[in-house]
Enzyme design. Structure first.
Site, PDB file in Angstrom:
ATOM      1  N   GLU A 254      -4.605 -38.191  -0.219  1.00  0.00           N
ATOM      2  CA  GLU A 254      -3.229 -38.696  -0.231  1.00  0.00           C
ATOM      3  C   GLU A 254      -2.994 -39.236  -1.632  1.00  0.00           C
ATOM      4  OE1 GLU A 254      -0.311 -40.975  -0.589  1.00  0.00           O
ATOM      5  OE2 GLU A 254      -1.299 -42.361   0.801  1.00  0.00           O
TER       6      GLU A 254
ATOM      7  N   CYS B 176       3.455 -45.388  -2.653  1.00  0.00           N
ATOM      8  CA  CYS B 176       3.374 -43.965  -2.984  1.00  0.00           C
ATOM      9  C   CYS B 176       4.592 -43.193  -2.496  1.00  0.00           C
ATOM     10  CB  CYS B 176       2.094 -43.368  -2.411  1.00  0.00           C
ATOM     11  SG  CYS B 176       1.899 -43.603  -0.629  1.00  0.00           S
TER      12      CYS B 176
END
Length: 476
Positions: A250, A284
């Protein structure tokens, strides 16, 4: 609880205190003061953790679904009972307001409960074969997992790294961020207190490059789970490839937000501005590149700057604070570099653009508009409290800009045109897409990106599946 706890590693169920070891100073980002000393792992510690992870996997893979579910359900209950204490620890070492760290505790509790249910649904299947033959498909735990979690979600990231492997029957060596160790240890302690054996999940800290290269070189580790920058993720994937370890990555993002001129601009701003500055933009999936249709551009920029300027910035432990400091000294420096370059390139500074105060790592909520695409900030993930707003004439232009970068983690789109939603969704290159909402995740929803934002998923059934391998058995 206003104090910061003593720090340690956990190896084979034993707490390893600092003693005479090398330590890492943990800093309160609101003050810049050192609040703890974290012990750093030596090679012998990592060898011990690897040996324990091998034993823990052999033990835990045989644990019943009921046993694994009971541990996860118990940990969820303990997280909720300890919510205030754990949230305060996270705010002390990471900086975000208490309201946000409380949400992280709840997020972990929800995730653990979800996986407590999913352990009962690790189904195989029986294939159709002629009489006398039999073929079955089974799913088994992949093996010991090396899990690396960053500092921006000091509770949520460790929870994700622990929940799915434990549900699947794997063991885990967790290396959470050295900047936010006590949060990860608090989550892990809830699992221990709920009955998880000490060799099934362990926590080590140390020099990131040294620890990652050592763990990934070991044949004991069968899976890498990493959340962090694309650059570091690529390096770790190369290490994992040497032993063909499974990976879940990720990585970075540069969240585009498409806003069409058929929306209620004020309502959109009320939703996106707080979300942009959540955790000082250190998220993010943060909405970052605002791609605005011509007709509403001026109103959108003015309204965004007005709301950003009104945000209360301060110590996350104080009542009413809406945005805390950045997490470490590196982040304000990065903001000054990127924002300065954008202004020199011709961007308009509408508000912010500078540090706040003379202690801690506070940076003002910033709004830039009319930014040239050649500016570094339009191509590098800023990971900070800065909104980038540009105008576009047509839907095709807006989609092209959304897809321009190699990142593809989260994309947001605001429009009241249902037909446009259906047509635009398949054209956007992203792992997660939100229409008319800032909600981009959930315990039951797969979380992950495409392109340079990584591969694989956490959360949802897909997060559990990522910790399983498939075996086909043929019988005659």
């Amino acid at each position: 609880m206003a104090h910061y706890p003593e720090l340690y590693m956990v190896i084979d169920g034993e707490r390893i205190a600092a003693g005479k070891r090398r330590t890492f100073p943990v800093v309160n980002p609101a003050t810049g003061a050192v609040i703890g000393q974290l012990p750093m792992a030596e090679t012998a510690d990592l060898d011990r953790a690897l040996a324990a992870a091998g034993r823990g996997f052999a033990r835990w893979r045989e644990a019943s679904a009921q046993t694994r579910a009971a541990v996860l359900e118990g940990a969820a209950r303990l997280l909720e009972e300890r919510r205030e204490d754990i949230a305060r620890i996270a705010t002390l070492e990471q900086g975000k307001p208490l309201a946000e760290t409380r949400i992280e505790v709840t997020m972990n509790a929800n995730l653990f409960r979800f996986y407590a249910g999913e352990v009962h649904r690790i189904y195989g299947r029986v294939l159709v074969r002629p009489a006398g033959l039999r073929a079955t498909v089974m799913h088994e735990p992949v093996g010991p997992v090396a899990a690396f979690a960053p500092w921006n979600f000091p509770l949520g990231n460790p929870g994700r790294k622990l929940g799915a492997p434990i549900a699947a029957g794997c063991s885990v060596i967790l290396k959470a961020a050295e900047e936010t160790p006590a949060s990860a240890l608090a989550v892990l302690q809830c699992l221990y207190d709920a009955g998880l054996p000490g060799d099934v999940a362990q926590a080590v800290f140390g020099d990131p490059a040294q620890v990652s290269s050592y763990l990934l070189a070991s044949p004991v580790i069968r899976k890498l789970s990493f959340t962090g920058s694309t650059e570091v993720g690529k390096a770790l994937m190369k290490l994992a490839a040497n032993d063909l370890k499974r990976t879940t990555m990720e990585l970075g993002g540069h969240g585009p937000v498409l806003v069409f001129d058929d929306v209620d601009v004020e309502a959109v701003l009320d939703a996106v501005v707080p979300h942009k500055f959540r955790n000082a933009g250190q998220v993010c999936v943060a909405p970052t590149r605002f791609i605005i249709q011509d007709g509403i551009y001026e109103q959108f920029v003015a309204g965004f700057a007005k709301r950003a300027s009104a945000l209360k910035v301060g110590d996350g432990l104080e009542d009413g604070v809406q945005m805390g400091p950045m997490a470490n000294a590196r982040r304000p420096e990065a903001m000054e570099r990127l924002i300065g370059d954008a202004i020199e390139s011709g961007a308009t500074l509408n508000c912010g653009g500078k540090r706040i105060g003379n202690q801690g790592y506070f940076f003002a909520p910033t709004v830039l508009s009319d930014i040239p695409l050649t500016a570094a900030i339009m191509n590098e993930e800023p990971f900070g409290p800065v909104a980038l707003i540009n105008r576009y004439a047509s839907g095709d232009d807006m989609v092209r800009e959304a897809n321009r970068l190699p990142y593809g983690l989260a994309t947001y789109c605001w429009t009241t045109n249902a037909k446009r939603q259906k047509l635009i969704a398949p054209r956007l290159e992203t792992g997660m897409l939100a229409f008319n909402t800032t909600t981009i995740g959930g315990a039951d929803a797969p979380f992950g990106g495409v392109k340079w934002s990584g591969h694989g998923h956490e959360d949802g059934p897909e997060g559990l599946a990522a910790c399983l391998v498939t075996k086909t058995i043929h019988e005659g």
